[in-house]
Motif scaffolding. Structure first.
Motif, PDB file in Angstrom:
ATOM      1  N   ARG A 151      23.541  -8.220  89.572  1.00 15.04           N
ATOM      2  CA  ARG A 151      22.223  -9.030  89.336  1.00 15.04           C
ATOM      3  C   ARG A 151      22.252 -10.268  91.228  1.00 15.04           C
ATOM      4  NH1 ARG A 151      25.462 -14.406  86.820  1.00 15.04           N
ATOM      5  NH2 ARG A 151      27.328 -13.661  88.249  1.00 15.04           N
ATOM      6  N   CYS A 170      31.922 -12.400  91.166  1.00 17.32           N
ATOM      7  CA  CYS A 170      33.008 -10.902  90.168  1.00 17.32           C
ATOM      8  C   CYS A 170      33.725 -11.056  91.586  1.00 17.32           C
ATOM      9  CB  CYS A 170      31.998  -9.495  91.092  1.00 17.32           C
ATOM     10  SG  CYS A 170      30.499  -9.247  89.614  1.00 17.32           S
ATOM     11  N   CYS A 199      29.395 -11.136  94.443  1.00 19.01           N
ATOM     12  CA  CYS A 199      29.131 -12.742  94.472  1.00 19.01           C
ATOM     13  C   CYS A 199      30.011 -13.139  93.421  1.00 19.01           C
ATOM     14  CB  CYS A 199      28.062 -12.156  92.794  1.00 19.01           C
ATOM     15  SG  CYS A 199      28.366 -12.390  91.399  1.00 19.01           S
ATOM     16  N   CYS A 210      24.396  -8.683  94.062  1.00 20.19           N
ATOM     17  CA  CYS A 210      25.975  -8.712  93.593  1.00 20.19           C
ATOM     18  C   CYS A 210      26.314  -6.536  93.176  1.00 20.19           C
ATOM     19  CB  CYS A 210      26.605  -9.059  92.467  1.00 20.19           C
ATOM     20  SG  CYS A 210      27.996  -9.106  92.235  1.00 20.19           S
ATOM     21  N   ARG A 232      28.646  -6.024  92.126  1.00 21.97           N
ATOM     22  CA  ARG A 232      29.922  -5.851  91.174  1.00 21.97           C
ATOM     23  C   ARG A 232      28.658  -5.190  90.170  1.00 21.97           C
ATOM     24  NH1 ARG A 232      34.903  -7.090  93.319  1.00 21.97           N
ATOM     25  NH2 ARG A 232      34.816  -5.171  95.701  1.00 21.97           N
ATOM     26  N   CYS A 233      28.438  -6.230  89.679  1.00 26.43           N
ATOM     27  CA  CYS A 233      27.047  -7.301  88.416  1.00 26.43           C
ATOM     28  C   CYS A 233      26.361  -6.701  88.429  1.00 26.43           C
ATOM     29  CB  CYS A 233      27.110  -8.727  87.638  1.00 26.43           C
ATOM     30  SG  CYS A 233      27.421  -9.935  89.298  1.00 26.43           S
TER      31      CYS A 233
END
Ligand SMILES: [Zn+2]
Ligand SMILES: [Zn+2]
Length: 173
Positions: free
Chosen positions: A127, A165, A162, A122, A124-125
């Motif tokens: 992960r 997000c 994900c 992901c 954004r985060c």
């Protein structure tokens, strides 16, 4: 009253167990290192040996065996760093920026396992999620490599956003 027979040991020898307990394994590991076997080293290494996931300082403290319940936090920090220096443990910051410790062999086994499937990263985060075999597409065709290079394995990482997000982004609009 029966007298103990002199030709029989007071305690029967322990049957050789094929899988030693984490404490036994930790003892053997320290002995092979040629390091002094101390109670904190033994207990903290046993925690790492007995865990199949990487542990934070706090997680190690929570999992200390009974024999190590009185080990203070500073000693836990010190011994974990010592184990890293000895090449026994690996220290890595997770996506949450918290350090986690694991046994190097466990880490190698996990890396091997993660090579068997694809991942979703992901953006954004930050992960990374394991995609199980059923959901993974066939291995992508091997890219051409320069002459003299040999491909050992190809990893597929899908980059995107994900579900969590994605929901957050939609909610913000
Ligand atoms: Zn994986
Ligand atoms: Zn995400």
């Amino acid at each position: 009253m029966t007298r103990p027979s002199p030709d029989r040991p007071a305690l029967a020898p322990e049957p050789a167990s094929p899988t030693p307990s984490p404490l036994e394994a930790a003892h053997e590991r320290l002995r092979r290192l040629g390091a002094r076997v101390t109670q904190p080293r033994l207990c903290i290494l046993a925690c790492l040996i007995g865990s199949d996931e990487a542990l934070t300082h706090q997680a190690v403290i929570d999992r200390l065996p009974e024999a190590g319940e009185t080990i203070d936090r500073v000693t836990v920090y010190r011994v974990l760093d010592w184990l890293v220096d000895q090449g026994v443990a690996q220290k890595r910051a997770g996506n949450d920026r918290v350090f986690r410790f694991s046994l190097v062999e466990h880490e190698a086994a996990r890396a091997q396992e993660h090579r068997q499937h694809s991942h979703f990263h992901c953006t954004r985060c930050d992960r990374t999620f394991c995609l199980d075999d059923a959901a993974a597409p066939a291995q992508p065709a091997a890219p051409r490599v320069p002459s003299g290079f040999a491909i050992e394995h190809i990893e597929l990482t899908v980059n995107g956003v994900c579900a969590e997000c994605g929901k957050r982004t939609r909610a913000a609009h």
